[in-house]
Design an enzyme around this catalytic site. Sequence first.
Site, PDB file in Angstrom:
ATOM      1  N   GLU A   1      24.806  94.002 -11.685  1.00 13.49           N
ATOM      2  CA  GLU A   1      25.126  94.390 -10.308  1.00 13.49           C
ATOM      3  C   GLU A   1      24.019  93.976  -9.337  1.00 13.49           C
ATOM      4  O   GLU A   1      24.280  93.462  -8.249  1.00 13.49           O
ATOM      5  CB  GLU A   1      25.314  95.916 -10.198  1.00 13.49           C
ATOM      6  CG  GLU A   1      26.398  96.482 -11.085  1.00 13.49           C
ATOM      7  CD  GLU A   1      25.859  96.926 -12.449  1.00 13.49           C
ATOM      8  OE1 GLU A   1      25.134  96.150 -13.095  1.00 13.49           O
ATOM      9  OE2 GLU A   1      26.172  98.052 -12.853  1.00 13.49           O
TER      10      GLU A   1
ATOM     11  N   CYS B   1      20.950 100.510  -9.849  1.00 17.07           N
ATOM     12  CA  CYS B   1      21.972  99.685  -9.187  1.00 17.07           C
ATOM     13  C   CYS B   1      22.712 100.497  -8.126  1.00 17.07           C
ATOM     14  O   CYS B   1      23.057  99.980  -7.060  1.00 17.07           O
ATOM     15  CB  CYS B   1      22.945  99.119 -10.216  1.00 17.07           C
ATOM     16  SG  CYS B   1      22.195  97.822 -11.237  1.00 17.07           S
TER      17      CYS B   1
HETATM   18  N1  THU Z   1      23.173  96.783 -17.559  1.00 15.57           N
HETATM   19  C1  THU Z   1      23.764  96.241 -16.474  1.00 15.57           C
HETATM   20  O1  THU Z   1      23.844  95.017 -16.330  1.00 15.57           O
HETATM   21  N2  THU Z   1      24.250  97.087 -15.528  1.00 15.57           N
HETATM   22  C2  THU Z   1      24.161  98.437 -15.578  1.00 15.57           C
HETATM   23  O2  THU Z   1      24.548  99.113 -14.640  1.00 15.57           O
HETATM   24  C3  THU Z   1      23.619  99.088 -16.752  1.00 15.57           C
HETATM   25  C4  THU Z   1      23.051  98.206 -17.790  1.00 15.57           C
HETATM   26  C5  THU Z   1      22.611  95.880 -18.569  1.00 15.57           C
HETATM   27  C6  THU Z   1      21.114  95.926 -18.682  1.00 15.57           C
HETATM   28  C7  THU Z   1      20.907  95.432 -20.082  1.00 15.57           C
HETATM   29  O3  THU Z   1      20.872  94.018 -20.066  1.00 15.57           O
HETATM   30  C8  THU Z   1      22.149  95.868 -20.829  1.00 15.57           C
HETATM   31  O4  THU Z   1      23.109  96.204 -19.837  1.00 15.57           O
HETATM   32  C9  THU Z   1      21.934  97.067 -21.749  1.00 15.57           C
HETATM   33  O5  THU Z   1      21.403  98.142 -21.078  1.00 15.57           O
END
Ligand code: THU
Length: 157
Positions: free
Chosen positions: A75, A115
């Site tokens: 995000e 985020c």
């Molecule tokens: N992650 C996201 O891309 N967005 C979120 O809102 C939560 C977590 C990603 C971060 C990491 O690369 C993976 O998910 C595991 O936490």
Amino acid sequence: MTGKEIKITYKEYSKPEELEKEDLDLAKAAIDAMSGSYAPYSSFNVGAAVRLSDGTVVKGANQENAAFPSGLCAERTAMFSAAALNPDKDIVGIALAAGTGGKLTAKPATPCGACRQVMAQYQTKSGKPVSVIMVGAECIWKFDRVDDILPLIFDSI
Ligand code: THU
């Protein structure tokens, strides 16, 4: 003492086709964006798609790094890219989707707190609500404004 209550509302769609076209397109873009994920540590592929005030859609995906805190969520990758490339346009909506091995999570993936805070700031910056769509295989959730996923938003000092 006065007991207070904060009411949060959102919509649940059991089929993607129930969404309005613009939202369906953004949800599909978020799923598509999952292919840009680089997640060698978690294998959790997250895709996000941001809609700007002129209809432009900017995609992002989570990028992990051996130095863990250096990685970034899908995000924020999408929002920062969209804002940096389009400083004069407002962010009006964001969708996210996540999964492993090309399979979407059954329940919608929900954005992390950091985020949510970044979404909140772009909403404050534009003065207009930013909608948040969370895509899962079983259902899709739509929140009309960031306040509904981040009550009592921190504004400024
Ligand atoms: N992650 C996201 O891309 N967005 C979120 O809102 C939560 C977590 C990603 C971060 C990491 O690369 C993976 O998910 C595991 O936490």
